[in-house]
Design an enzyme around this catalytic site. Structure first.
Site, PDB file in Angstrom:
ATOM      1  N   HIS A  75       0.845  -1.200   0.000  1.00  0.00           N
ATOM      2  CA  HIS A  75       0.000   0.000   0.000  1.00  0.00           C
ATOM      3  C   HIS A  75       0.883   1.254   0.000  1.00  0.00           C
ATOM      4  CE1 HIS A  75      -4.125  -1.657   1.489  1.00  0.00           C
ATOM      5  NE2 HIS A  75      -3.553  -2.446   0.606  1.00  0.00           N
ATOM      6  N   TYR A 203      -8.999   5.473   7.955  1.00  0.00           N
ATOM      7  CA  TYR A 203      -9.209   5.766   9.377  1.00  0.00           C
ATOM      8  C   TYR A 203     -10.182   6.936   9.434  1.00  0.00           C
ATOM      9  CZ  TYR A 203      -4.847   3.161  10.367  1.00  0.00           C
ATOM     10  OH  TYR A 203      -3.870   2.199  10.471  1.00  0.00           O
ATOM     11  N   PRO A 295      -3.995   0.380  18.879  1.00  0.00           N
ATOM     12  CA  PRO A 295      -3.729  -0.127  17.537  1.00  0.00           C
ATOM     13  C   PRO A 295      -3.815   0.919  16.415  1.00  0.00           C
ATOM     14  CG  PRO A 295      -5.856  -0.918  18.340  1.00  0.00           C
ATOM     15  CD  PRO A 295      -5.200  -0.216  19.475  1.00  0.00           C
ATOM     16  N   LYS A 299       1.288  -0.184  15.150  1.00  0.00           N
ATOM     17  CA  LYS A 299       2.698  -0.270  15.560  1.00  0.00           C
ATOM     18  C   LYS A 299       3.063  -1.503  16.390  1.00  0.00           C
ATOM     19  CE  LYS A 299       4.270   3.140  13.506  1.00  0.00           C
ATOM     20  NZ  LYS A 299       4.183   2.446  12.233  1.00  0.00           N
ATOM     21  N   TYR A 387       4.235   6.239  10.055  1.00  0.00           N
ATOM     22  CA  TYR A 387       3.382   5.110   9.661  1.00  0.00           C
ATOM     23  C   TYR A 387       4.187   4.025   8.941  1.00  0.00           C
ATOM     24  CZ  TYR A 387      -1.009   2.784   8.540  1.00  0.00           C
ATOM     25  OH  TYR A 387      -2.039   1.866   8.467  1.00  0.00           O
TER      26      TYR A 387
END
Ligand code: RFL
Ligand code: PHB
Length: 393
Positions: A75, A203, A295, A299, A387
């Site tokens: 991704h 998200y 979460p 990580k 990220y």
């Protein structure tokens, strides 16, 4: 009592313990893994889904990435949504790196298979596992297996037994410091054999709370919705989850949502937690045994892999070069990285959830943060570089 001996006794066969065992095997260092659960229980747990760039490289270097290379979904971006406004964080453009969607379940299966194929030992269903004499030069791990009392004599113990394990509790209370934040909500997760609603993760923070659209493959979806911390799973039949998810992601995204029967449903409370130090004598903690992140930043699994890479370096230097420097710096080096991941996970969690105790000012702060990230390449890059994963050291 039967006594076995090895160089490193590893407690726990989650990703931390299994990856450490694989790395030690490649370095010619002996180890034994003691695991409380059955193999099928360990392989059946549904948990993380996103691998950082560095975790993928580490799994490749460890020779356990054949399936990951074939089945992992690369991704290049991830989407944040706030009250219907959307912002794509272009991971690849901003950092040159990507993340890979590949379930923790699959990582665990691959590592167990590699260990057993190499003739390595994993004692499943080890009961009453107890580290002893950890500050001496001859530590041991006592345990019971098939009703028999057994002991592993070793040079070092790696406590990779997760948040509820025994290893951390072996460190006396006056030696360890604990830092914790418990969030007033949890995540209700659903796994279903349906195509994902979008090609990338979303998200979303809206009036009804947080939602995450994730996936395990192009035919299997993983979704989460924020719920009260003490929520009862029985109150959430599949239809209720799909209805709530659709409301939280909004009509445009929900138009692509495919519903289906759940394969798995669970509730995970959110917590930030760090134990310092990560070493006591010849006992070393790694992964969730030493720290927990909410979460939201994806990580936890990645930190577990990063810890054992550092710990393995320490062991390698001890056994190959006869020097303790890598082991002596392990706790400090690992914690420096852990705290950065804690910060990022806390930051993203704080921006993306509905807090029951927030007042309108704090809601406006979340909105302002989202608007700032959306308008600033620097702010988007800061999210992107965390990220995809910060460097190991
Ligand atoms: P684990 O996986 O908990 O493994 C510990 C192992 O130790 C065993 N054990 C014992 N064995 C012997 N004696 C004892 N007394 C023992 N006590 C425990 C356990 O049975 C188990 O096999 O810890 P490890 O290896 O440190 O790995 C950590 C990760 O599992 C965890 O951080 C992640 O799953 C967190 N996480 C995520 N991390 C990510 O990087 N990306 C994600 O996308 C992500 N999503 C998630 C998550 C965790 C979640 N839950 C369920 C908490 C999503 C969720 C919903
Ligand atoms: C998951 O797919 O389980 C997942 C993905 C991203 C997260 C957390 C969990 O931040």
């Amino acid at each position: 009592m039967a006594v076995k001996s090895t160089q490193v006794a590893i407690i726990g066969s989650g990703p931390a313990g299994l990856m450490l065992a694989q790395l030690l095997h490649l370095s010619g260092v002996e180890c034994i893994i003691l695991e409380r659960q059955t193999r099928s229980h360990v392989e059946g747990r549904i948990r993380a889904g996103v691998l950082e760039h560095g975790s993928v490289e580490a799994l490749r270097d460890a020779g356990v990435a054949d399936r990951l290379n074939l089945e992992g979904l690369v991704h290049d971006g991830v989407e944040l949504a706030f009250e219907g406004d959307r912002h794509r964080i272009c991971l690849k453009e901003l950092t040159g790196k990507s993340v890979t969607v590949y379930g923790q379940t699959e990582v665990t299966r691959d590592l167990i298979e590699a260990r057993l194929a190499a003739g390595g030992e994993i004692v499943f269903e080890a009961e009453d596992v107890t580290p002893v004499d950890v500050t001496s030069a001859q530590p041991k791990v006592k345990y019971t297996h098939n009703g028999q009392d057994l002991e592993v004599a070793c040079d070092f113990i790696a406590g990779c037994d997760g948040f509820h394990g025994v290893s951390r509790k072996t460190i006396p209370e006056n030696v360890r410091s604990e830092f914790e934040r418990v969030y007033p909500f949890g995540w209700l997760g659903i796994l279903a054999e349906v195509p994902p609603v979008a090609d990338e993760l979303i998200y979303a923070n809206g009036d009804r709370g947080f939602a995450l659209c994730s996936m395990r493959s192009t035919t299997r979806s993983r979704y989460y919705i924020q719920c009260p911390r003490d929520e009862n799973l029985d109150d959430w039949p599949d239809d209720a989850i799909w209805d709530e998810l659709a409301l939280r992601i909004g009509p445009d995204t929900a138009a692509n949502l495919t519903r289906g029967p759940s394969i798995e449903k669970s509730i995970a409370p959110l917590r930030s937690y760090v134990c310092e130090p990560m070493r006591y004598g010849n006992l070393f903690l790694a992964g969730d045994a030493a720290h927990i992140v909410p979460p939201t930043g994806a990580k936890g699994l990645n930190l577990a892999i990063a810890d054992v890479r550092l710990l393995h370096r320490g062991f390698e230097r001890w056994y190959r070069n006869n020097t303790a420097d890598g082991l002596d710096t392990y706790s400090t080096s690992a914690l420096a990285r852990v705290w950065k991941a804690e910060r990022f996970s806390w930051y993203l969690s704080t921006m993306m959830h509905q807090f029951p105790d927030h007042n309108p000012f704090e809601r406006r702060m979340q909105r302002a943060e989202f608007d700032y990230v959306r308008s600033s390449q620097a702010a988007s890059r800061a999210i992107a570089e965390n990220y995809v994963g910060l460097p190991l050291d």
